[in-house]
Scaffold this motif. Structure first.
Motif, PDB file in Angstrom:
ATOM      1  N   GLY A 102       0.799  -1.219   0.000  1.00 47.67           N
ATOM      2  CA  GLY A 102       0.000   0.000   0.000  1.00 47.67           C
ATOM      3  C   GLY A 102       0.829   1.263   0.000  1.00 47.67           C
ATOM      4  O   GLY A 102       0.289   2.363  -0.119  1.00 47.67           O
ATOM      5  N   ASN A 103       2.145   1.122   0.147  1.00 49.14           N
ATOM      6  CA  ASN A 103       3.031   2.279   0.086  1.00 49.14           C
ATOM      7  C   ASN A 103       3.486   2.515  -1.352  1.00 49.14           C
ATOM      8  O   ASN A 103       3.466   1.611  -2.177  1.00 49.14           O
ATOM      9  CB  ASN A 103       4.253   2.067   0.987  1.00 49.14           C
ATOM     10  N   GLN A 116      10.121   6.086   0.347  1.00 52.99           N
ATOM     11  CA  GLN A 116       8.893   5.332   0.595  1.00 52.99           C
ATOM     12  C   GLN A 116       7.847   6.296   1.136  1.00 52.99           C
ATOM     13  O   GLN A 116       8.130   7.075   2.046  1.00 52.99           O
ATOM     14  CB  GLN A 116       9.143   4.216   1.603  1.00 52.99           C
ATOM     15  N   TYR A 117       6.645   6.233   0.551  1.00 50.88           N
ATOM     16  CA  TYR A 117       5.576   7.113   1.008  1.00 50.88           C
ATOM     17  C   TYR A 117       4.473   6.302   1.651  1.00 50.88           C
ATOM     18  O   TYR A 117       3.894   5.398   1.041  1.00 50.88           O
ATOM     19  CB  TYR A 117       4.996   7.936  -0.149  1.00 50.88           C
ATOM     20  N   ASP A 118       4.174   6.616   2.902  1.00 52.26           N
ATOM     21  CA  ASP A 118       3.085   6.022   3.664  1.00 52.26           C
ATOM     22  C   ASP A 118       2.055   7.113   3.936  1.00 52.26           C
ATOM     23  O   ASP A 118       2.421   8.224   4.332  1.00 52.26           O
ATOM     24  CB  ASP A 118       3.632   5.445   4.976  1.00 52.26           C
ATOM     25  N   GLN A 119       0.766   6.821   3.746  1.00 49.08           N
ATOM     26  CA  GLN A 119      -0.258   7.853   3.866  1.00 49.08           C
ATOM     27  C   GLN A 119      -0.295   8.475   5.256  1.00 49.08           C
ATOM     28  O   GLN A 119      -0.601   9.653   5.419  1.00 49.08           O
ATOM     29  CB  GLN A 119      -1.640   7.284   3.516  1.00 49.08           C
ATOM     30  N   GLN A 120       0.003   7.682   6.283  1.00 48.22           N
ATOM     31  CA  GLN A 120      -0.029   8.188   7.645  1.00 48.22           C
ATOM     32  C   GLN A 120       1.298   8.810   8.077  1.00 48.22           C
ATOM     33  O   GLN A 120       1.335   9.828   8.768  1.00 48.22           O
ATOM     34  CB  GLN A 120      -0.390   7.061   8.629  1.00 48.22           C
ATOM     35  N   LYS A 121       2.409   8.210   7.635  1.00 49.52           N
ATOM     36  CA  LYS A 121       3.732   8.647   8.104  1.00 49.52           C
ATOM     37  C   LYS A 121       4.435   9.597   7.152  1.00 49.52           C
ATOM     38  O   LYS A 121       5.436  10.202   7.517  1.00 49.52           O
ATOM     39  CB  LYS A 121       4.606   7.420   8.354  1.00 49.52           C
ATOM     40  N   GLY A 122       3.945   9.694   5.913  1.00 48.48           N
ATOM     41  CA  GLY A 122       4.574  10.579   4.956  1.00 48.48           C
ATOM     42  C   GLY A 122       5.776   9.945   4.269  1.00 48.48           C
ATOM     43  O   GLY A 122       5.870   8.723   4.149  1.00 48.48           O
ATOM     44  N   PHE A 123       6.715  10.781   3.839  1.00 51.67           N
ATOM     45  CA  PHE A 123       7.879  10.323   3.096  1.00 51.67           C
ATOM     46  C   PHE A 123       9.002   9.886   4.031  1.00 51.67           C
ATOM     47  O   PHE A 123       9.268  10.537   5.040  1.00 51.67           O
ATOM     48  CB  PHE A 123       8.406  11.426   2.170  1.00 51.67           C
TER      49      PHE A 123
END
Length: 206
Positions: A102-103, A116-123
């Motif tokens: 999902g990242n 790596q981009y995570d919707q909750q944690k950002g870049f």
């Protein structure tokens, strides 16, 4: 394939969604996309489709423009409208891919970095490779190498940086390795086993 079962295809003449029977075409002229030559696609867990467009002079290279489509409403926006401030320029993006969790994985230049981009944690910066890579002509686009063989699966990365020079990246490790002969990594499983294609042995899988 998205979570609703639709298959998305990037083509030289626009973006296509296939529902099992029919194709729905999205283009610059009718849907506000920045271009029609779609060369890379990735999805996240927020029902976004990231669309990267290709340069006219190179089949693999990006042209520095990325859009984001809401797959429910089909509304298209510039990447900066959706993600806000990014730690790199849109024009420096040379590769994007989903990593199977999902990242979104981003490869950028100036200098060469993998994010790596995570919707909750950002870049999050995963690896910085630098501009001066031994054995690599720095005038050649980074994507010329990564587009051929690099893989992003199960949160792992296998990066082809230059001919014969590879990196395996997981959450805690950046491991450089070399491949002997005319081989390429074509697959990776959840146990971090890699599948190699040996061209010198008649395209045998190892």
């Amino acid at each position: 394939q998205d979570n609703d079962g639709f298959i998305w295809f990037g083509t030289r003449n626009g973006l296509n969604r296939y529902d099992g029977k029919n194709f729905l075409l999205f283009t610059r002229q009718h849907n506000g996309m920045q271009d029609n030559k779609v060369v890379q696609l990735a999805t996240d867990n927020d029902n976004h489709l990231f669309i990267a467009y290709g340069a006219t002079i190179n089949a693999r290279a990006l042209n520095g423009r990325v859009d984001v489509m809401d797959m429910a409403t089909h509304q298209v926006k510039r990447i900066t409208e959706v993600l806000g401030k990014m730690p790199f320029k849109e024009s420096d993006i040379t590769w994007l891919s989903g990593d199977g969790t999902g990242n979104i994985i981003w490869v950028t230049r100036n200098p060469y970095r993998v994010w790596q981009y995570d919707q909750q944690k950002g870049f999050k910066l995963r690896i910085e490779i630098g501009n001066n890579i031994p054995g690599m002509d720095t005038t050649v686009a980074f994507s010329d190498y990564t587009a051929r063989n690099s893989l992003f699966r199960y949160g792992f990365m296998v990066l082809a940086i230059a001919p014969g020079r590879w990196y395996f990246v997981d959450k805690h490790t950046v491991l450089p390795f070399t491949i002997i002969g005319n081989q390429a990594v074509v697959g990776i499983d959840q146990q971090k086993n890699m599948l190699l294609l040996d061209r010198d042995a008649g395209n045998k899988l190892i």
